[in-house]
Design a protein around this motif. Structure first.
Motif, PDB file in Angstrom:
ATOM      1  N   ASP A 157      -6.720  -1.030 -12.093  1.00 33.26           N
ATOM      2  CA  ASP A 157      -6.185  -0.933 -10.892  1.00 33.26           C
ATOM      3  C   ASP A 157      -6.923  -1.489  -9.769  1.00 33.26           C
ATOM      4  N   GLU A 158      -6.475  -2.580  -9.235  1.00 38.12           N
ATOM      5  CA  GLU A 158      -7.141  -3.645  -8.279  1.00 38.12           C
ATOM      6  C   GLU A 158      -8.663  -3.693  -8.632  1.00 38.12           C
ATOM      7  N   PRO A 159      -8.879  -4.154  -9.708  1.00 32.50           N
ATOM      8  CA  PRO A 159     -10.234  -4.518 -10.237  1.00 32.50           C
ATOM      9  C   PRO A 159     -10.960  -5.651  -9.262  1.00 32.50           C
ATOM     10  N   SER A 204      -3.165   6.777  -0.369  1.00 30.51           N
ATOM     11  CA  SER A 204      -3.168   5.656  -1.237  1.00 30.51           C
ATOM     12  C   SER A 204      -4.612   4.707  -0.736  1.00 30.51           C
ATOM     13  N   GLY A 205      -5.144   3.921  -1.664  1.00 25.65           N
ATOM     14  CA  GLY A 205      -6.426   3.392  -1.157  1.00 25.65           C
ATOM     15  C   GLY A 205      -6.257   2.357  -0.005  1.00 25.65           C
ATOM     16  N   GLY A 206      -5.307   1.698   0.092  1.00 24.25           N
ATOM     17  CA  GLY A 206      -4.948   0.890   1.270  1.00 24.25           C
ATOM     18  C   GLY A 206      -4.631   1.611   2.394  1.00 24.25           C
ATOM     19  N   HIS A 209     -10.200   2.478 -12.873  1.00 21.19           N
ATOM     20  CA  HIS A 209      -9.844   3.048 -11.527  1.00 21.19           C
ATOM     21  C   HIS A 209     -10.157   2.213 -10.381  1.00 21.19           C
ATOM     22  N   GLN A 210      -9.039   2.447  -9.455  1.00 23.68           N
ATOM     23  CA  GLN A 210      -9.218   2.120  -8.158  1.00 23.68           C
ATOM     24  C   GLN A 210     -10.379   2.408  -7.352  1.00 23.68           C
ATOM     25  N   HIS A 211     -10.715   3.542  -7.389  1.00 22.13           N
ATOM     26  CA  HIS A 211     -11.880   4.085  -6.782  1.00 22.13           C
ATOM     27  C   HIS A 211     -12.703   4.418  -8.108  1.00 22.13           C
ATOM     28  N   ASN A 224       0.967  -1.036   0.065  1.00 19.41           N
ATOM     29  CA  ASN A 224      -0.009  -0.034   0.281  1.00 19.41           C
ATOM     30  C   ASN A 224       0.871   1.291  -0.012  1.00 19.41           C
ATOM     31  N   GLY A 225       0.556   1.955  -0.834  1.00 20.39           N
ATOM     32  CA  GLY A 225       1.341   3.350  -0.923  1.00 20.39           C
ATOM     33  C   GLY A 225       2.705   3.264  -1.846  1.00 20.39           C
ATOM     34  N   ALA A 226       2.813   2.156  -2.647  1.00 18.83           N
ATOM     35  CA  ALA A 226       4.119   2.006  -3.409  1.00 18.83           C
ATOM     36  C   ALA A 226       4.116   2.516  -4.470  1.00 18.83           C
ATOM     37  N   GLY A 227       3.067   3.223  -4.874  1.00 19.17           N
ATOM     38  CA  GLY A 227       2.994   4.133  -6.324  1.00 19.17           C
ATOM     39  C   GLY A 227       2.262   3.439  -7.491  1.00 19.17           C
ATOM     40  N   LYS A 228       1.491   2.311  -7.202  1.00 20.63           N
ATOM     41  CA  LYS A 228       0.926   1.593  -8.331  1.00 20.63           C
ATOM     42  C   LYS A 228      -0.136   2.406  -8.792  1.00 20.63           C
ATOM     43  N   THR A 229      -1.170   3.110  -8.036  1.00 17.36           N
ATOM     44  CA  THR A 229      -2.167   4.089  -8.704  1.00 17.36           C
ATOM     45  C   THR A 229      -1.282   5.141  -9.327  1.00 17.36           C
ATOM     46  N   THR A 230      -0.334   5.559  -8.833  1.00 15.23           N
ATOM     47  CA  THR A 230       0.320   6.917  -9.367  1.00 15.23           C
ATOM     48  C   THR A 230       0.733   6.486 -10.671  1.00 15.23           C
ATOM     49  N   LEU A 231       1.237   5.308 -10.730  1.00 16.06           N
ATOM     50  CA  LEU A 231       1.954   4.720 -12.212  1.00 16.06           C
ATOM     51  C   LEU A 231       0.826   4.749 -13.144  1.00 16.06           C
TER      52      LEU A 231
HETATM   53  N1  LIG Z   1      -2.984  13.759  -4.446  1.00 16.59           N
HETATM   54  C1  LIG Z   1      -1.790  13.303  -3.527  1.00 16.59           C
HETATM   55  N2  LIG Z   1      -1.426  14.246  -2.791  1.00 16.59           N
HETATM   56  C2  LIG Z   1      -0.346  13.784  -1.841  1.00 16.59           C
HETATM   57  N3  LIG Z   1       0.093  12.721  -1.705  1.00 16.59           N
HETATM   58  C3  LIG Z   1      -0.275  11.552  -2.687  1.00 16.59           C
HETATM   59  C4  LIG Z   1      -1.284  11.741  -3.532  1.00 16.59           C
HETATM   60  N4  LIG Z   1      -1.679  11.039  -4.336  1.00 16.59           N
HETATM   61  C5  LIG Z   1      -1.023   9.792  -3.890  1.00 16.59           C
HETATM   62  N5  LIG Z   1      -0.051  10.354  -3.120  1.00 16.59           N
HETATM   63  C6  LIG Z   1       1.143   9.698  -1.994  1.00 16.59           C
HETATM   64  O1  LIG Z   1       1.847   8.841  -2.955  1.00 16.59           O
HETATM   65  C7  LIG Z   1       2.195   7.607  -2.660  1.00 16.59           C
HETATM   66  C8  LIG Z   1       1.696   6.364  -3.643  1.00 16.59           C
HETATM   67  O2  LIG Z   1       0.271   6.522  -3.698  1.00 16.59           O
HETATM   68  P1  LIG Z   1      -0.387   5.358  -4.626  1.00 16.59           P
HETATM   69  O3  LIG Z   1      -2.025   5.619  -4.707  1.00 16.59           O
HETATM   70  O4  LIG Z   1       0.284   5.403  -5.875  1.00 16.59           O
HETATM   71  O5  LIG Z   1      -0.205   4.005  -3.885  1.00 16.59           O
HETATM   72  P2  LIG Z   1      -0.879   2.573  -4.250  1.00 16.59           P
HETATM   73  O6  LIG Z   1       0.428   1.682  -4.673  1.00 16.59           O
HETATM   74  O7  LIG Z   1      -1.561   2.667  -5.448  1.00 16.59           O
HETATM   75  O8  LIG Z   1      -1.324   1.989  -3.008  1.00 16.59           O
HETATM   76  P3  LIG Z   1      -2.521   1.201  -2.655  1.00 16.59           P
HETATM   77  O9  LIG Z   1      -2.225  -0.281  -2.881  1.00 16.59           O
HETATM   78  O10 LIG Z   1      -2.932   1.465  -1.330  1.00 16.59           O
HETATM   79  O11 LIG Z   1      -3.665   1.623  -3.435  1.00 16.59           O
HETATM   80  C9  LIG Z   1       1.481   7.349  -1.360  1.00 16.59           C
HETATM   81  O12 LIG Z   1       2.433   7.653  -0.036  1.00 16.59           O
HETATM   82  C10 LIG Z   1       0.487   8.493  -1.105  1.00 16.59           C
HETATM   83  O13 LIG Z   1       0.196   8.900   0.265  1.00 16.59           O
END
Ligand SMILES: Nc1ncnc2c1ncn2[C@@H]1O[C@H](COP(=O)(O)OP(=O)(O)OP(=O)(O)O)[C@@H](O)[C@H]1O
Ligand SMILES: [Mg+2]
Lengths: 305, 516
Positions: free
Chosen positions: B176-178, B418-420, B95-97, B49-56
Motif C-alpha cells: 500500500d503506497e510503498p 484515509s492517508g491522503g 501497510h500505508q502506515h 485519496n479516499g477512493a478505497g484502495k487501503t480498504t480493499l
Molecule cells: N475506520 C474508518 N472509519 C470511518 N471511515 C473510514 C475508516 N477507514 C476508512 N474510512 C473511509 O473510507 C474511505 C476509503 O478510505 P481508504 O483509506 O481506503 O482510502 P485510500 O484510497 O487508501 O486513500 P489514500 O490515497 O488517501 O490512502 C475514506 O472515505 C475514509 O474516510
C-alpha cells in the motif's frame, strides 16, 4: 535489623506476586484495578476451602480457580461487552471485598476474622537470633516468589507469547496484522494475572498468617498496581518496587514497636505511604524521558476493547 | 477451488474477490468489487485519496472484515477478517502506515511478524540478532536490530515494513503506497526487487499514485473511484495515460484550483526566517546540523534537496522549536527565537507541515474539528476566554471543504481518514491565515495527482501573496518546479546553493557529497 529484613520479605511477597499479575495485565494494555478484589477472593477461598478440606493445596487450587473465573468474567465485561476497563476493574475490587465479607457471614456466620489450622509449609524455621532470622519462618510461597518473577521475566521478555502480549498492549493493529487475535491474548493475560493474584492472596492468609479477615488486603492490590507503574511495567522493576514497598511497610511495623513513646503513632503509620509517594515521584523523574516518548504513542491505541 | 497455487496453475487467480462491500457507518468505502488478479504478475491499483484502495487491500489481507462478498487467496476462501488464514494462504501486506509496535526493537518486531513455524517458544536475544542480521542489512546494518522502532526515521520504518513482508516468503504481496516515503533511487531498487519476485512467480498488488511509477513497474492496472472498480484489471499496454487519469478523476474533474491564502504579508519585513550558524545535536539516524546559515525572504520558495537522512529532519525540528540548538541563533521576522517554544513561533507566523503527519501532524484520536482548530486555540490568551464550538466546527468544515477532505462528520476521529486526507487536513490547518513563513516537509507525499497540483499551486500562491516557504522534498522534479533557490544538504551542512534553471547533474552530484 534482621527482624526488619525478615518482615520486609514477608510483606513484600504478596505484593510482588500481585505486582506480577499487574505486569501481565498492563503489558496486554489493561489498567487492572481489580487486583485488590482478586487478591482478597484468593485469600478467602484458600482459607474457606483449605479449612473445609483440611488441605492447603486444595485451598490454593480452589483459589486459583476462583480468581481465574473472576478474571474471565472481567475479560468478558471489558472485551465482548465493551465496558470501561477502569470502572469494571474497580467494580471487581468492590465485589471481591464485599463478596468475601458477605460470604464470611453467610457461610460461616462469622464477622471479622476466621481462624484456620491450615497453613503453608515453612521450609526454614526456628532461628530466634542472628542472621538466620532473616530467612526463618517464611512460607514456601515466599521462597518461590523469586522463581515466579524469573519465569514472568522469561515469559514477558524472552518468549514469543510475550512479544504478542506486548504488541496487543501497545498497538493492537500491529498485533492484528501479525495474525494475532488481541481479544484472545488479553484473555490469556488476565487468566495468568488471576492465578498470580490467587497466590498473593493465599500468601497473605495462610502464608504469613493463619486467618482470613474482612478487608485484610488493606489496599495491597493498589500498592501492587503502583509497583507496576513504578517498575516501568518490567517484571524485575515491578518486583524491586514491590520489595521496596515491603521494606517501607516493615520499617513502619518496626518503628511502631520501638519508637511509639517518642513519636505520635499516626506519624509512624504514615511512613510507608510517605515513602511510597516519594518513591513514585523519584521514579517519575528517572523515567520522564521514556514516559514522554511513550506518551507520544499513546495515540496508537486502537479503541477496540 | 482446491487447485494448489503456483506458477504452473496460472489459471487460478492468486486473488479473487466477488461483490466485496465494506462500509464505515454511512460511508460506503467499497462497493460491490469483483476482481481477479492473475498469478505471477504485478498489478497496480490507483485512485484518488479516499477512493478505497487501503480498504480493499485490508479486506483482501483479512484485516478488514467485509460486510458482504467473498475473498479467495490462491483458491482458498478466507473467512471474513481472518488474517491468519490469509497469511497461511501465502499473503503478506505492507501497510500505508507503519504497523510495528513503537517500543519493540527491530529484531523483536521481525520476530513478532515472522510467519515461520516457531521451534521454541522461548528465545535468547543473541539468537534473534543472529536470525535477522541478513534481513536488515539493507536498512542500516546489524546495529539497527537493537534499535526501537520509534527511534527509526519514517523512511527506515517504511523499508523495514517491506523487509518484514518479504521475509515471510509470501506468494502474494500487497503493498500500500510503498513508494510514498522512498527516494527515487530507493524506488527503483524496490521495483527491481519486485520484478525479480514476479519472475519467481510471486503475485504483487501495489497501490501507487504516480502514473509514471505505474508505467514503470506494473503489468496490469485497476482504478478505484468512490469505492467502485471503474477500470481493470487491464493490461498496462492497452491503457493510455489519458484514459487512466480520466478513470481516476471521473467525469467531473475539479478545475485547476488554487487556494486563496492571505499570507500575513508584512511589507517592511523582508527576512522572514533566518538561521545563523546553527548547530544541533545528532539524533540516532541523522547528523545534527553543522553551522548552518539559511535565510528565507518574503516572496520566495527556498527548496532543500538532499538524500534522506542528511539533516533535513534536524533542520525542520530546529526551526519548529522541537529540538534544541547547541550553537547559533534562529530568527523569525527579525526576532530572536532560538529558545522560544513552538507556540510563540507559531504566533510569529511560522507554519509547519511535518514529515510524519500521523504522529506529528494530528492527534489521531481527537475529532476532526479539534484537529482543524488547534491553531486557532493557540495564543488566545489576550482574547475572550470562552469559545463557540459551533463556530469552530463551522470554520473547520469550511476549511476542510476548501481542501476537499473526504470526511463524514467533523466529529469523527482523525484516524478514520484515509492517508491522503490526513495530509489534506494538516494542510488545511497550516495553510490558513496568519501564515508568514511555511516549512513544508514532503507536502505532497501520499497525495493523489490533483491534490498534488493543488498543493503546488497553493505554495506558489502563498509566495505571491508575500509569504516565505521552505520546501523540503525528496522529489527533485517538485523542487525544480517550485523553488526559486535550491540548497543541498549533505551530512548536516548545506553544501551547495543553486539558482534556477537547475542543472540536474550538478544537484545530483552535490546530493551524493561529490562536492566535498
Ligand atoms: N475506520 C474508518 N472509519 C470511518 N471511515 C473510514 C475508516 N477507514 C476508512 N474510512 C473511509 O473510507 C474511505 C476509503 O478510505 P481508504 O483509506 O481506503 O482510502 P485510500 O484510497 O487508501 O486513500 P489514500 O490515497 O488517501 O490512502 C475514506 O472515505 C475514509 O474516510
Ligand atoms: Mg490509503
Amino acid at each position: 535489623m534482621e527482624q526488619v529484613l525478615a518482615t520486609t520479605l514477608r510483606s513484600a511477597a504478596p505484593l510482588v506476586l500481585v505486582a506480577m499479575a499487574g505486569v501481565f495485565a498492563f503489558r496486554a494494555g489493561i489498567f487492572h484495578l481489580g487486583l485488590e478484589g482478586l487478591m482478597i477472593s484468593g485469600a478467602f477461598t484458600t482459607v474457606a476451602i483449605g479449612d473445609a478440606t483440611g488441605s492447603v493445596e486444595l485451598g490454593i487450587l480452589a483459589a486459583i480457580g476462583v480468581c481465574m473465573t473472576l478474571s474471565a468474567v472481567y475479560w468478558w465485561v471489558i472485551g465482548p461487552l465493551g465496558a470501561n476497563v477502569i470502572i469494571a476493574g474497580l467494580g471487581l475490587t468492590s465485589i471481591g471485598l464485599g463478596g468475601t465479607a458477605f460470604a464470611l457471614g453467610a457461610i460461616f456466620d462469622i464477622r471479622g476474622s476466621m481462624f484456620t489450622d491450615v497453613v503453608l509449609p515453612r521450609p526454614v524455621r526456628g532461628a530466634t537470633s542472628g542472621p538466620g532470622v532473616i530467612i526463618s519462618e517464611h512460607s514456601i510461597l515466599v521462597w518461590i516468589t523469586p522463581l515466579i518473577v524469573l519465569v514472568a521475566w522469561i515469559v514477558l521478555r524472552r518468549s514469543r507469547f510475550g512479544l504478542r502480549l506486548a504488541a496487543v498492549g501497545e498497538y493492537p493493529f500491529a498485533a492484528r496484522s501479525a495474525g494475532v487475535n488481541p481479544s484472545i491474548v488479553r484473555l490469556q493475560a488476565l487468566l495468568i494475572s488471576g492465578a498470580l493474584c490467587a497466590l498473593g492472596g493465599a500468601e497473605l492468609s495462610v502464608g504469613a498468617l493463619r486467618n482470613f479477615t474482612e478487608n485484610m488486603t488493606n489496599g495491597r492490590g493498589f500498592i501492587a498496581f503502583v509497583a507496576v507503574i513504578f517498575g516501568a511495567w518490567h517484571p524485575i522493576g515491578a518486583a524491586l518496587a514491590g520489595l521496596f514497598f515491603g521494606f517501607a511497610d516493615a520499617i513502619g511495623i518496626q518503628s511502631q514497636i520501638n519508637i511509639t513513646e517518642r513519636v505520635p503513632r499516626e506519624f509512624v503509620l504514615m511512613i510507608p505511604f510517605v515513602l511510597t509517594i516519594f518513591a513514585v515521584w523519584l521514579g517519575g523523574l528517572w523515567r520522564r524521558r521514556t514516559l514522554e516518548a511513550e506518551a507520544g504513542y499513546a495515540e496508537l491505541r486502537e479503541p477496540d476493547y | 477451488m482446491t487447485v494448489p497455487s503456483g506458477p504452473a496453475s496460472a489459471e487460478v487467480p492468486a486473488v479473487r474477490c466477488r461483490s466485496l462491500g465494506v462500509s464505515f457507518g454511512t460511508v460506503q468505502a467499497l462497493h460491490d468489487i469483483s476482481l481477479d488478479l492473475a498469478a505471477g504478475r504485478i498489478h497496480a491499483l490507483v485512485g484518488q485519496n479516499g477512493a478505497g484502495k487501503t480498504t480493499l487491500a485490508k479486506a483482501l489481507g483479512g484485516l478488514q472484515a467485509p460486510d458482504n462478498g467473498t475473498v479467495c487467496i490462491a483458491g482458498n476462501q478466507i473467512p471474513p477478517g481472518d488474517v491468519r488464514a490469509a497469511k497461511s494462504a501465502g499473503l503478506a501486506m505492507v501497510h500505508q502506515h507503519f504497523s510495528l509496535p513503537p517500543s519493540f526493537t527491530v529484531a523483536e518486531a521481525l520476530e513478532l511478524t515472522a510467519a515461520r513455524p516457531e521451534s521454541h517458544s522461548v528465545y535468547r536475544r543473541t539468537e534473534l540478532y543472529r536470525r535477522w542480521q541478513n534481513e536488515v542489512a539493507e536498512v542500516g546494518g546489524t546495529n539497527v536490530l537493537a534499535t526501537r522502532i520509534r527511534d527509526l526515521p519514517v523512511e527506515t520504518r517504511q523499508s523495514l515494513e517491506i523487509v518484514r513482508a518479504l521475509v515471510s516468503e509470501a506468494r502474494i504481496l500487497l503493498l500500500d503506497e510503498p513508494t510514498a516515503l522512498l527516494t527515487p533511487a530507493a524506488t527503483d531498487t524496490l521495483f527491481e526487487r519486485l520484478r525479480g519476485l514476479r519472475d519467481d512467480g510471486v503475485t504483487i498488488l501495489i497501490v501507487l499514485h504516480k502514473l509514471r511509477e505505474v508505467a514503470a513497474v506494473a503489468d496490469t492496472v485497476s482504478v478505484l473511484r468512490d469505492g467502485k472498480l471503474v477500470l481493470g484489471p487491464s493490461e498496462i499496454s492497452g491503457v493510455s495515460q489519458g484514459q487512466l487519469s480520466d478513470a481516476i478523476v471521473g467525469p467531473a474533474p475539479d478545475a485547476d484550483r488554487a487556494i486563496a491564502v492571505e499570507a500575513a504579508a508584512n511589507a517592511e519585513q523582508q527576512l522572514l526566517l533566518e538561521l545563523v550558524r546553527v548547530s544541533s545535536r545528532e539524533s540516532a539516524f541523522e547528523p545534527g546540523l553543522a553551522s548552518i546559515d539559511l535565510a528565507v525572504e518574503a516572496r520566495e520558495i527556498v527548496g532543500i534537496a538532499g538524500v534522506e537522512g542528511n539533516g533535513q529532519r534536524s533542520l525542520v525540528s530546529v526551526i519548529a522549536g522541537l529540538s534544541a540548538v547547541t550553537e547559533g541563533s534562529v530568527l523569525l521576522g527579525g526576532e530572536e527565537m532560538t529558545s522560544a517554544p513552538p507556540a510563540r513561533r507559531r504566533l510569529r507566523g511560522l507554519r509547519l507541515v511535518p514529515f510524519d503527519r500521523n504522529s506529528e501532524g494530528i492527534s489521531r484520536s481527537a475529532p476532526l474539528w479539534l484537529n482543524q482548530s488547534a491553531l486557532r486555540l493557540i495564543g488566545r490568551r489576550r482574547q475572550f476566554p470562552l469559545i463557540s464550538l459551533r463556530q469552530y466546527k463551522r470554520q473547520a468544515s469550511e476549511a476542510m471543504d476548501l481542501w476537499q477532505v473526504r470526511y463524514n462528520t467533523v466529529a469523527q476521529p482523525a484516524e478514520s481518514l484515509s492517508g491522503g486526507n490526513v495530509q489534506r487536513l494538516v494542510l488545511s490547518r497550516e495553510l490558513a491565515s496568519g501564515l508568514e513563513v511555511l516549512v513544508a516537509a514532503q507536502p505532497t507525499r501520499g497525495l493523489d495527482f490533483s491534490a498534488t497540483n493543488f498543493v503546488r499551486s497553493s505554495l506558489r500562491g502563498l509566495r505571491d501573496a508575500g509569504a516565505g516557504v521552505l520546501l523540503v522534498s525528496s522529489d527533485l522534479d517538485e523542487l525544480f518546479e517550485l523553488s526559486d533557490r535550491l540548497l543541498v544538504m549533505y551530512g548536516g551542512s548545506i553544501v551547495a546553493r543553486f539558482n534556477a534553471p537547475y542543472d540536474r547533474q550538478a544537484v545530483g552530484d552535490a546530493m551524493t557529497g561529490a562536492l566535498r
